[in-house]
Design a protein around this motif. Structure first.
Motif, PDB file in Angstrom:
ATOM      1  N   THR A   6     -50.469  33.645 -11.596  1.00  0.00           N
ATOM      2  CA  THR A   6     -51.508  33.032 -10.765  1.00  0.00           C
ATOM      3  C   THR A   6     -50.897  32.016  -9.808  1.00  0.00           C
ATOM      4  O   THR A   6     -51.214  32.011  -8.606  1.00  0.00           O
ATOM      5  CB  THR A   6     -52.583  32.380 -11.652  1.00  0.00           C
ATOM      6  N   ASP A  23     -57.633  35.388  -9.488  1.00  0.00           N
ATOM      7  CA  ASP A  23     -58.012  35.580 -10.893  1.00  0.00           C
ATOM      8  C   ASP A  23     -57.426  36.866 -11.450  1.00  0.00           C
ATOM      9  O   ASP A  23     -57.225  37.834 -10.723  1.00  0.00           O
ATOM     10  CB  ASP A  23     -59.534  35.688 -11.041  1.00  0.00           C
ATOM     11  N   ASP A  29     -59.012  27.842  -5.188  1.00  0.00           N
ATOM     12  CA  ASP A  29     -57.550  27.887  -5.301  1.00  0.00           C
ATOM     13  C   ASP A  29     -56.896  27.536  -3.968  1.00  0.00           C
ATOM     14  O   ASP A  29     -55.967  26.728  -3.926  1.00  0.00           O
ATOM     15  CB  ASP A  29     -57.082  29.256  -5.787  1.00  0.00           C
ATOM     16  N   ARG A  80     -54.922  23.272  -1.041  1.00  0.00           N
ATOM     17  CA  ARG A  80     -54.941  23.785  -2.419  1.00  0.00           C
ATOM     18  C   ARG A  80     -55.966  22.977  -3.208  1.00  0.00           C
ATOM     19  O   ARG A  80     -56.108  21.785  -2.997  1.00  0.00           O
ATOM     20  CB  ARG A  80     -53.576  23.639  -3.067  1.00  0.00           C
ATOM     21  N   ARG A  81     -56.633  23.646  -4.124  1.00  0.00           N
ATOM     22  CA  ARG A  81     -57.658  23.005  -4.955  1.00  0.00           C
ATOM     23  C   ARG A  81     -58.671  22.264  -4.084  1.00  0.00           C
ATOM     24  O   ARG A  81     -59.015  21.118  -4.320  1.00  0.00           O
ATOM     25  CB  ARG A  81     -57.025  22.099  -6.005  1.00  0.00           C
ATOM     26  N   GLU A 126     -59.886  32.738  -3.952  1.00  0.00           N
ATOM     27  CA  GLU A 126     -59.802  32.546  -5.399  1.00  0.00           C
ATOM     28  C   GLU A 126     -58.834  33.593  -5.938  1.00  0.00           C
ATOM     29  O   GLU A 126     -58.829  34.749  -5.477  1.00  0.00           O
ATOM     30  CB  GLU A 126     -61.169  32.736  -6.060  1.00  0.00           C
ATOM     31  N   ILE A 159     -50.951  32.139  -5.694  1.00  0.00           N
ATOM     32  CA  ILE A 159     -51.489  31.016  -4.917  1.00  0.00           C
ATOM     33  C   ILE A 159     -50.442  30.509  -3.935  1.00  0.00           C
ATOM     34  O   ILE A 159     -50.751  30.247  -2.761  1.00  0.00           O
ATOM     35  CB  ILE A 159     -51.985  29.895  -5.855  1.00  0.00           C
TER      36      ILE A 159
END
Length: 164
Positions: free
Chosen positions: A22, A78, A62, A42-43, A76, A26
């Motif tokens: 992950t 996942d 993300d 990010r975030r 995102e 990202i």
């Protein structure tokens, strides 16, 4: 988002944990946004709030990409099919953002509802570790066209050997 899909299609790795995969994806999405000359977050805060009792805080994305003269792109990443991710991306799309779901994992990856755009990244899993390669699997080597010779059966131990 075909450019992002092509960028991620070149991504390879081996022997990574779920969290490492992950993070690697990202990082690749953020690098793609940087390469476009866009602002990368990010975030980034989502338009969706967290469930109670933390409903005063917002969920996070993300990666969010701010593009001049175009709607932001939110991504995102996942490995599972989470309803909460779908709801979050639908809310982001409803707020005018381009919602992208990078789904990775072995096996079939289900398509999300429109207008969410999915970028599938198939990987292989072996003993809890993940790998992704871009080159095709190599076929098994061809076997010799000759049949194996029949061998003589010998009882063990051999008669002239000391077994002690």
């Amino acid at each position: 988002m075909e450019d992002l899909a092509a960028w991620l299609a070149r991504l390879t790795f081996a022997d990574l944990t779920q969290d490492e995969v992950t993070a690697r994806i990202i990082d690749a999405v953020a690098a793609w946004g940087d390469a476009q000359g866009w602002r990368v977050y990010r975030r980034a805060p989502s338009v969706v709030t967290l469930p109670p009792p933390m409903d005063r805080q917002h969920s996070v994305l993300d990666v969010a990409l701010a593009r001049p003269g175009a709607p932001p792109v939110v991504v995102e990443v996942d490995h599972t099919d989470r309803r909460r991710t779908i709801d979050k991306l639908l809310a982001e799309a409803g707020a005018g953002r381009v919602a992208v779901w990078v789904r990775w994992g072995p096996g079939r990856l289900a398509e999300p509802p429109a207008p969410i755009r999915m970028i599938p990244l198939p990987v292989t899993r072996h003993q809890g570790r993940y790998a992704r390669r871009t080159e095709p699997e190599r076929p098994a080597p061809a076997h010799s066209p000759q049949a194996a010779a029949a061998g003589e059966v010998i009882e063990l131990p051999l008669p002239d050997q000391d077994v002690t």
